[in-house]
Every structure is written in C-alpha cells, then in structure tokens.
Design a protein around this motif. Structure first.
Motif, PDB file in Angstrom:
ATOM      1  N   ALA A 243      -2.361  -3.846   4.000  1.00  0.00           N
ATOM      2  CA  ALA A 243      -1.702  -5.145   3.840  1.00  0.00           C
ATOM      3  C   ALA A 243      -0.976  -5.322   2.515  1.00  0.00           C
ATOM      4  O   ALA A 243      -0.035  -6.124   2.423  1.00  0.00           O
ATOM      5  CB  ALA A 243      -2.731  -6.264   4.001  1.00  0.00           C
ATOM      6  N   ALA A 244      -1.391  -4.610   1.469  1.00  0.00           N
ATOM      7  CA  ALA A 244      -0.866  -4.863   0.123  1.00  0.00           C
ATOM      8  C   ALA A 244       0.472  -4.151  -0.106  1.00  0.00           C
ATOM      9  O   ALA A 244       0.744  -3.105   0.496  1.00  0.00           O
ATOM     10  CB  ALA A 244      -1.875  -4.418  -0.928  1.00  0.00           C
ATOM     11  N   PRO A 245       1.287  -4.657  -1.026  1.00  0.00           N
ATOM     12  CA  PRO A 245       2.598  -4.041  -1.296  1.00  0.00           C
ATOM     13  C   PRO A 245       2.516  -2.763  -2.122  1.00  0.00           C
ATOM     14  O   PRO A 245       3.478  -2.012  -2.192  1.00  0.00           O
ATOM     15  CB  PRO A 245       3.344  -5.135  -2.059  1.00  0.00           C
ATOM     16  CG  PRO A 245       2.273  -5.953  -2.709  1.00  0.00           C
ATOM     17  CD  PRO A 245       1.117  -5.940  -1.750  1.00  0.00           C
ATOM     18  N   SER A 246       1.369  -2.543  -2.794  1.00  0.00           N
ATOM     19  CA  SER A 246       1.218  -1.338  -3.624  1.00  0.00           C
ATOM     20  C   SER A 246      -0.251  -0.946  -3.661  1.00  0.00           C
ATOM     21  O   SER A 246      -1.139  -1.745  -3.323  1.00  0.00           O
ATOM     22  CB  SER A 246       1.704  -1.605  -5.050  1.00  0.00           C
ATOM     23  OG  SER A 246       0.845  -2.539  -5.698  1.00  0.00           O
ATOM     24  N   VAL A 247      -0.512   0.291  -4.087  1.00  0.00           N
ATOM     25  CA  VAL A 247      -1.898   0.752  -4.208  1.00  0.00           C
ATOM     26  C   VAL A 247      -2.647  -0.087  -5.229  1.00  0.00           C
ATOM     27  O   VAL A 247      -3.781  -0.504  -5.003  1.00  0.00           O
ATOM     28  CB  VAL A 247      -1.943   2.248  -4.590  1.00  0.00           C
ATOM     29  CG1 VAL A 247      -3.353   2.666  -4.996  1.00  0.00           C
ATOM     30  CG2 VAL A 247      -1.453   3.107  -3.430  1.00  0.00           C
ATOM     31  N   ARG A 248      -2.015  -0.344  -6.364  1.00  0.00           N
ATOM     32  CA  ARG A 248      -2.667  -1.145  -7.400  1.00  0.00           C
ATOM     33  C   ARG A 248      -3.056  -2.530  -6.870  1.00  0.00           C
ATOM     34  O   ARG A 248      -4.173  -2.998  -7.085  1.00  0.00           O
ATOM     35  CB  ARG A 248      -1.740  -1.301  -8.599  1.00  0.00           C
ATOM     36  CG  ARG A 248      -2.270  -2.221  -9.694  1.00  0.00           C
ATOM     37  CD  ARG A 248      -3.356  -1.553 -10.496  1.00  0.00           C
ATOM     38  NE  ARG A 248      -4.025  -2.469 -11.396  1.00  0.00           N
ATOM     39  CZ  ARG A 248      -4.732  -2.115 -12.442  1.00  0.00           C
ATOM     40  NH1 ARG A 248      -4.851  -0.831 -12.741  1.00  0.00           N
ATOM     41  NH2 ARG A 248      -5.335  -2.997 -13.196  1.00  0.00           N
ATOM     42  N   ALA A 249      -2.143  -3.166  -6.143  1.00  0.00           N
ATOM     43  CA  ALA A 249      -2.435  -4.482  -5.575  1.00  0.00           C
ATOM     44  C   ALA A 249      -3.556  -4.389  -4.544  1.00  0.00           C
ATOM     45  O   ALA A 249      -4.420  -5.280  -4.461  1.00  0.00           O
ATOM     46  CB  ALA A 249      -1.174  -5.073  -4.949  1.00  0.00           C
TER      47      ALA A 249
END
Length: 358
Positions: free
Chosen positions: A294-300
């Motif tokens: 669901a997230a826009p990036s791995v960090r997020a």
C-alpha cells in the motif's frame, strides 16, 4: 521489487509468502541451515489470531492438516484440584480452534507454501543485511539477531528470563483428546496435550536462577521436581523422548526496528513467548505484506508497519512477563491461586484476552 529475507523459520517463510502474494516481489530467503525444520523446538500452539493470519496467507488448511485442533484448556493446582477451564487460544464463540503441531512441521509447511508462491531459498550460509542487494531486507533472524545490533549498536541485550523448558513425548498414558492441560506445580509449571496418535506431548517449565547445564537435566531430576504432581510424574516416567533444556529469554522494547530498507520481524524484534511467538510472527508477516503493497516507498511502508505493530507487540510482551510470573509463585501465592482462580477465571479470561483475539 527485490526482497531478501534473512532466516527461513516461521517469520521468514511467512513474510516470503506475504510479500510474494501481496506485492509480487522477487523474494529470496537466506537460511544458514540446510534444513531449519525437522524436530526443532518441540511443539507449539497457534491461537486464533495466528490462524487468521495463515488464512490471509492462503495456507491455513495446510497448517491445520499438519497438526490437530485443541478446543479447551484446563488449569490444575499442585494438589490436583481443577482451577478452571477456558477456550484454548480463542473466544468462546469462535468456531476456529487452536492448532497444536511440531514447530518443525510448521516451518516445513510454510517453506513449501513460500516456494509454491515463487520465493527462492538459498541455504547453507549466514548472511548479513549489508551484503545483500535489493530494495527491502526482512530480518527474521531470531532472538539472537545480528541485524538488531547492526541497526542499533546500543540495542538492549537478550536476557535469561529465569525459566527453562524441557519438552518430551510419552506413551501409554491415557488422556482424553481435545484439551490442553496446565499444572501449576510446586516446583514449576507442567503443560501437556494428547496427540491423535495416542502419545502425549508435554513441556516442563521450571524456574532457575541460572540456565542449567543440559547434562544435569535428567529424567531423574525432572521426576524429583514434579514428584508431587500425579500426572506430570506419570508422563515423565513414561517418556520415550525428552529434548534438551531450552532457557527462556526476554528482550526489552527496541528503540529501532528499521532503517531505510531493513526491518526486524518476529523474535528479532519482539520475542514474546506465552504461546504467542509463532502467531505474532505470522501477524508481522501479514502486516508487512499489506504495508509494502500500500505504501509509496519502502521507507514509508516500514514506518507504517512499525506504527501498527509496536503497540500490539509491546502489550503482548507485558502479558508474557505476567505469564512467566504466574509460573513461578511462592507457596502462599500458590495457595491463593488455588482458592481464587476457580472464582475469577470464568469471569476474567474473556475480558483479559479480548484484545488479543480480535
């Protein structure tokens, strides 16, 4: 997306399934042992929260087939008095029953499901997060995680919890099926459950100020420790297999669970015990798969995963500490338990566990 998983046990295999099925990522699992399954770790039980996680991963039926259902749990005093009966690992109205199985069988099933989902396993060599390529590294490297200290050199250290466990299998003792038993003995807590093949699986959880020398934990020692409790003593004497003692450990809450691409899951982040270690690892895997999808990036994704999982695992860790304390009562506290538990348990159990099984 390329994902590397360190550790092919319950947490590692479950996260490989979750990430393959939720994101379609290219997943490689790195496991130091050629076969991390087998008869490792004796038996475990999966409560309804872990079983729901397996259902989301698409392998509930396969895991259930590798074990057997247990509907109820009975608690006994050292005198043989029945202190109470509650549903095992579920709310009373829940039709999905707790599943008990050998830890090695659970790992085998999850590894097979991960392979079927398209994950690749590389065995026979230890790896570190820093030497792995990829967009995401999932550190499922267990309670002695090297990744934990790599992420945070000041991370809390694993401590001995003041208990050790010895598991065994006995034959020739008739115990009605479908019930898990917990005996609060004079020198420790003794757990046992009948298996479908007529054997009885058991675990003696004994307080000790220091971890024992494995060579000194003999059947004779166990018989002496549990000689005052009828069924535990009978099972120890009828044992056809007794595993080496396993010290129990605890870990303070970690300040750091992840960096930009590496995240701790399972026992590497929160060894909880109290019969919830495998279920919490499965929950971790499901949550991680959802967040990465669901997230826009791995960090997020890792930030959101940590936000979701921290409060629940912290509460479970506190519950596990209380569980350990209940297994090491003094003589006076044991007598109080014998008097009060039959009155309190039927009313308190459902309320105390509602948060866990929701």
């Amino acid at each position: 997306m390329r994902v590397s998983v360190i550790g092919g046990g319950v947490a590692g295999a479950a996260s490989a399934i979750a990430l393959r099925r939720a994101t379609g990522a290219e997943v490689t699992v790195h496991e130091a042992y050629e076969d991390p399954a087998g008869e490792v770790g004796s038996f475990l039980s999966l409560a309804v929260n872990g079983l729901r996680g397996l259902d989301e991963l698409g392998c509930l039926a396969e895991v259930q087939a590798a074990g057997f259902p247990v509907a109820t749990q009975r608690m006994w005093g050292a005198s043989g008095k029945l202190l109470g009966e509650v549903p095992r690992g579920r709310p009373a109205a829940e039709a999905l029953h707790s599943t008990t199985l050998l830890r090695g069988r659970l790992v085998e099933v999850l590894r097979a499901e991960a392979t079927a989902a398209g994950a690749r396993f590389v065995t026979g060599r230890r790896v570190t997060a820093s030497e792995l390529d990829g967009d995401l590294v999932v550190a499922a490297d267990g309670i002695w995680s090297a990744t934990r200290t790599a992420l945070d050199p000041g991370a809390p250290e694993v401590r001995y919890a003041g208990l050790y466990s010895v598991s065994g299998i006995s034959e020739g003792i008739a115990v009605p099926p479908g019930t898990f038993h917990m005996v609060f003995g004079r020198r420790g807590t003794f757990l046992y459950v009948p298996a479908p093949d007529g054997t009885v699986w058991w675990s003696a959880q004994t307080p000790a100020p220091e971890p024992p020398d494995p060579a000194e934990v003999t059947p004779e020692l166990l018989a002496g420790l549990y000689g005052g409790e009828e069924m535990p003593l009978a099972l120890i004497r009828a044992a056809t297999r007794i595993d080496r003692p396993m010290p129990m450990h605890r870990l303070a809450e970690l300040p750091v669970w992840h960096d930009d691409r590496t995240v701790l899951i399972g026992d590497a982040a929160h060894p909880v015990g109290a019969g919830q270690g495998a279920s919490m690892a499965i929950e971790d895997a499901v949550a991680l798969g959802r967040c990465v999808a669901a997230a826009p990036s791995v960090r997020a994704a890792l930030t959101e995963y940590t936000r979701l999982r921290r409060p629940r695992t912290a509460r479970m860790t506190k519950a596990a500490a209380s569980n350990r304390d209940a297994k090491t009562p003094g003589t006076l506290q044991r007598r109080i338990n014998d008097l009060l538990m039959p009155l309190i348990l039927p009313r308190a159990h459902a309320h105390a566990t509602a948060w866990l099984y929701r």
